[in-house]
Design a protein around this motif. Sequence first.
Motif, PDB file in Angstrom:
ATOM      1  N   LYS A   1      13.682 -18.676 -18.913  1.00  0.00           N
ATOM      2  CA  LYS A   1      12.666 -17.794 -19.486  1.00  0.00           C
ATOM      3  C   LYS A   1      13.305 -16.791 -20.446  1.00  0.00           C
ATOM      4  O   LYS A   1      12.758 -16.495 -21.514  1.00  0.00           O
TER       5      LYS A   1
ATOM      6  N   SER B   1      14.285 -18.589 -23.667  1.00  0.00           N
ATOM      7  CA  SER B   1      13.102 -18.907 -24.461  1.00  0.00           C
ATOM      8  C   SER B   1      12.538 -17.663 -25.126  1.00  0.00           C
ATOM      9  O   SER B   1      12.114 -17.698 -26.283  1.00  0.00           O
ATOM     10  N   GLN B   2      12.546 -16.559 -24.384  1.00  0.00           N
ATOM     11  CA  GLN B   2      11.995 -15.306 -24.906  1.00  0.00           C
ATOM     12  C   GLN B   2      12.766 -14.847 -26.142  1.00  0.00           C
ATOM     13  O   GLN B   2      12.183 -14.321 -27.083  1.00  0.00           O
TER      14      GLN B   2
ATOM     15  N   ASN C   1       9.629 -12.845 -18.152  1.00  0.00           N
ATOM     16  CA  ASN C   1       8.947 -14.040 -17.653  1.00  0.00           C
ATOM     17  C   ASN C   1       8.298 -14.864 -18.755  1.00  0.00           C
ATOM     18  O   ASN C   1       7.384 -15.646 -18.511  1.00  0.00           O
ATOM     19  N   GLY C   2       8.741 -14.680 -19.988  1.00  0.00           N
ATOM     20  CA  GLY C   2       8.186 -15.447 -21.090  1.00  0.00           C
ATOM     21  C   GLY C   2       7.087 -14.748 -21.835  1.00  0.00           C
ATOM     22  O   GLY C   2       6.708 -15.137 -22.937  1.00  0.00           O
ATOM     23  N   ARG C   3       6.538 -13.698 -21.250  1.00  0.00           N
ATOM     24  CA  ARG C   3       5.481 -12.946 -21.911  1.00  0.00           C
ATOM     25  C   ARG C   3       6.091 -11.808 -22.723  1.00  0.00           C
ATOM     26  O   ARG C   3       7.226 -11.398 -22.501  1.00  0.00           O
ATOM     27  N   SER C   4       5.301 -11.280 -23.655  1.00  0.00           N
ATOM     28  CA  SER C   4       5.791 -10.159 -24.455  1.00  0.00           C
ATOM     29  C   SER C   4       5.994  -8.954 -23.555  1.00  0.00           C
ATOM     30  O   SER C   4       5.202  -8.700 -22.645  1.00  0.00           O
ATOM     31  N   ILE C   5       7.072  -8.215 -23.804  1.00  0.00           N
ATOM     32  CA  ILE C   5       7.423  -7.079 -22.956  1.00  0.00           C
ATOM     33  C   ILE C   5       6.826  -5.802 -23.531  1.00  0.00           C
ATOM     34  O   ILE C   5       7.110  -5.414 -24.668  1.00  0.00           O
TER      35      ILE C   5
ATOM     36  N   THR D   1      11.674  -4.302 -16.229  1.00  0.00           N
ATOM     37  CA  THR D   1      10.557  -5.198 -16.510  1.00  0.00           C
ATOM     38  C   THR D   1      11.059  -6.634 -16.507  1.00  0.00           C
ATOM     39  O   THR D   1      11.820  -7.037 -17.395  1.00  0.00           O
TER      40      THR D   1
END
Length: 385
Positions: free
Chosen positions: A93, A96-97, A357-361, A354
Motif C-alpha cells: 500500500k 502504491s501510494q 492504506n492507499g487512500r489520500s492522507i 495516520t
Amino acid sequence: MNATKNNIGKDKTTRRTATTKVTSTTSSLRKLDSKTKDFKRNSERQTEICTDSTASNGFLKCRFLPKQEEVEIFRDCKDIIKTERDFYKSLSKFSSQYNLNPMQTRDFDYPYNIALAIWDIESKIKRQNEDWSNFKLIIENEKIQFAKEETFDVGTTLFFIPVLPLFQMLSNKKLKRNAELLLCVYCYLYKVADVPYYRQEDSYLYWIYDMHEEWLTQDDEDEEDLREYRREFLISKSIGNKIEQKISNIQNLKFFDERLVSFKIRNEFDRDCQKIASDAFALYLEYPTKTIFTHKPSSEENPYEDDYSNTAIGMEKYISFVADTKGSLYRNIEESINAEFNEYGSIEEPTIYTPINGRSIITADFDFENRFFNLIENLHDLLTT
C-alpha cells in the motif's frame, strides 16, 4: 530559562498548518534556556542500514545490503508469519501510494527481509524528495503497518499553571465571582484534560519540589532569603493542597454553564475571565473525554524505535500545575528544570500517526491541541499580569 515578559495571550496570531508540522506563532509562557531553543522533533530514521564493511571486490556491479546484525529490533515479534504478512501488505500500500517499486525481499530470512525492504524503500522515497523521518512503522489493531507521522510544535516552552493567584482571588470578596468562574476552568484542566498537579507524588514537579526541599533542610544558615525560601515552601504545600481539593470537585463542571451565563462583565479583567472560561467550556463540550496526552508519542504506536522516553523531554514535564511562577522558590526550580532539560536531545510533542492504506492522507487534526495551548497561555497571562 528566564521568565518572558511578553504579553502572552494577547497575540491573536493562530498556529499555521504545514504539511507535516503544525507550528506555533504565539509566544510562550516560560522560554527554556537558549541552549534548548534548537530542540527539534527526534528525526532519527528507522534502524539505519550501512554497507557491509567486508565488501571489497566488484563494488561497481553489486548492491550493498544492510548488515544482518543491525535488525535485532524485529526479533521480538513472536508470530513471524503474521508479522511478515502485515508488513508486506502495508509495504504494498505504501509503495502504491507513493509510486515506488520495492525490491523483492521475501526470499531472505526473517527479520533480515523486513530490514532490507525498509532500507530499499527508504532509499527510493528519498529520491522523490520525501522526508523519510515523517514515516514510521506502527502497530494498530495488532497489525504492523506504515504510517505518516505529524507533530504539533509546542516550541521550547513550559506550560505551567500557577495556583497561588487563584487562591488569592478566592480570598478577595471583589474577585470572588471571577475566582468561581476560573475554578471551573481549573477543574476542567485537572479532571478532564488531565494536567498533572505538582502535589501529586507521581508528578514530575512533585519530585522537583521535594528535591529542593531536601536541599533546604540541609542548609543550616538562617539568612533572610533562606527564611523567605522556607516560607514559600510552606505556602506551596498548604495552598497547593487546598486548591487541589477545590478543583477536584466535579461540581465545578456541573455549574460551569450556569456560572458563565450569570457572570456580569464590568471591566476588562472580567471580560478576559469570561473569554478564557468560554474557551475552556467550548473545549469541554467538543472534547468531553480528550486529554492533553491523547496524542502523546508512545512505544506501542512506534515500537521499532529506541526508547523514546529516555531521549526526549516528556510532555508531563513541561505541562503542569505549579504553585507559582514568581519568587525565589520558582526561580530555583526553573533553573533545575532547565539544567535537566539541557541533557535531552529532543522534546515530546503531540503526535498523530495516520496509517497508509492507499487512500489520500488528510492533514492531521490538531484543533484540540491548538486551542488547549492557547488557553493555557491566555490563562497564565491573566493570572500573572
